[in-house]
Enzyme design. Sequence first.
Site, PDB file in Angstrom:
ATOM      1  CB  SER A 233      37.873  15.624  17.674  1.00  0.00           C
ATOM      2  OG  SER A 233      38.176  15.693  16.288  1.00  0.00           O
ATOM      3  CG  LEU A 234      33.364  11.885  15.359  1.00  0.00           C
ATOM      4  CD1 LEU A 234      32.072  11.923  14.546  1.00  0.00           C
ATOM      5  CD2 LEU A 234      33.514  10.544  16.041  1.00  0.00           C
TER       6      LEU A 234
ATOM      7  CE  LYS B 119      36.788  25.389  12.381  1.00  0.00           C
ATOM      8  NZ  LYS B 119      35.524  25.057  11.692  1.00  0.00           N
TER       9      LYS B 119
ATOM     10  CG  ASP C  60      35.284  24.592   8.218  1.00  0.00           C
ATOM     11  OD1 ASP C  60      35.455  23.368   8.329  1.00  0.00           O
ATOM     12  OD2 ASP C  60      35.603  25.402   9.105  1.00  0.00           O
TER      13      ASP C  60
ATOM     14  N   GLY D 138      25.632  33.274  13.966  1.00  0.00           N
ATOM     15  CA  GLY D 138      27.014  33.189  14.410  1.00  0.00           C
ATOM     16  C   GLY D 138      27.922  33.965  13.472  1.00  0.00           C
TER      17      GLY D 138
ATOM     18  N   GLY E  30      34.686  31.761  13.828  1.00  0.00           N
ATOM     19  CA  GLY E  30      35.490  31.051  12.836  1.00  0.00           C
ATOM     20  C   GLY E  30      34.693  30.110  11.960  1.00  0.00           C
TER      21      GLY E  30
ATOM     22  CB  THR F  14      29.397  39.983  19.937  1.00  0.00           C
ATOM     23  OG1 THR F  14      29.557  39.189  21.106  1.00  0.00           O
ATOM     24  CG2 THR F  14      30.155  41.294  20.109  1.00  0.00           C
TER      25      THR F  14
ATOM     26  NE  ARG G 106      33.424  37.364  17.100  1.00  0.00           N
ATOM     27  CZ  ARG G 106      33.792  36.148  17.505  1.00  0.00           C
ATOM     28  NH1 ARG G 106      33.295  35.641  18.623  1.00  0.00           N
ATOM     29  NH2 ARG G 106      34.635  35.427  16.789  1.00  0.00           N
TER      30      ARG G 106
ATOM     31  CD  GLN H 126      36.624  19.368   8.021  1.00  0.00           C
ATOM     32  OE1 GLN H 126      37.662  19.900   7.662  1.00  0.00           O
ATOM     33  NE2 GLN H 126      36.564  18.539   9.040  1.00  0.00           N
TER      34      GLN H 126
END
Length: 281
Positions: A16-17, A67, A103, A128, A131, A154, A157, A248
Amino acid sequence: MAIPRFAVLAHPVAHSLSPRIHASFGRQMSIALDYSAIDATAEEFGNALGAFAASGGVGANITLPHKQRAAAACDTLSERARRAGAANTLTRGATGWHGDNTDGVGLVRDLTGRHALDLRARRTLLIGAGGAARGVAPALLDAGIGDLFIVNRTPERADALADALEQPGRVHPRYLDDLKALGEFDLIVNATSAAREGAMPALPMSLAGARTAAVDLSYGEVAIPFLAWARAAGAHDAIDGLGMLVEQAAESFALWHGARPDTDPVFAELREHRAALVTAD
């Protein structure tokens, strides 16, 4: 006076940044802060968030894969987080956590500002339905895109996200097997973690064309497979998620500190850092 504590919770989190970004924002704005990274699996998330709060944590960024779990853990949600059903920015109040989602606004700011894209009426494919997808879909619709097609490994979803967006004439859930028949898109957004798991779905070249903007919400190595496909398919733009990440984060910073930092120097710093790592390799 104690320095306020912030953190990013994810699994994995070593890449992570966010700590680097928020440290840069703090220096720019002359705001002292303590920002750390907390690795928590799905099973550990609730306890990790509780322990962070007990230790004096006042703000948290949430990323993969937590999320939606974070939204459920909040006492209150902003309208953005409620619409998304996911939260990436948590603020500790007297009665518990308040969840927001930056986001979507971060993505739109990056695409329309830094990359000067006009999103209006763009026929859009969202790959996708987790989250990350939930975080950006409402903002893309608000930015004026045209029809939004959602595909996911899926199908249930994808159906659930389409239902949550409540725009049946404009939002269309589809199956991965339908991709070959969907034609060309003006905007393709990869919001899956499939490349991170080594399971990037095969995408037909017919999805992209000379005016297509292809965007991966991830950055670094995990974005390479999708962006390579986009370039091979002839997309006009192939954009990773680094700019969105910075935008974000700036929105989160503003929620916590009441002032929005300048994102351009931080984005430039991160690009230089990444280029140096590639050169070193």
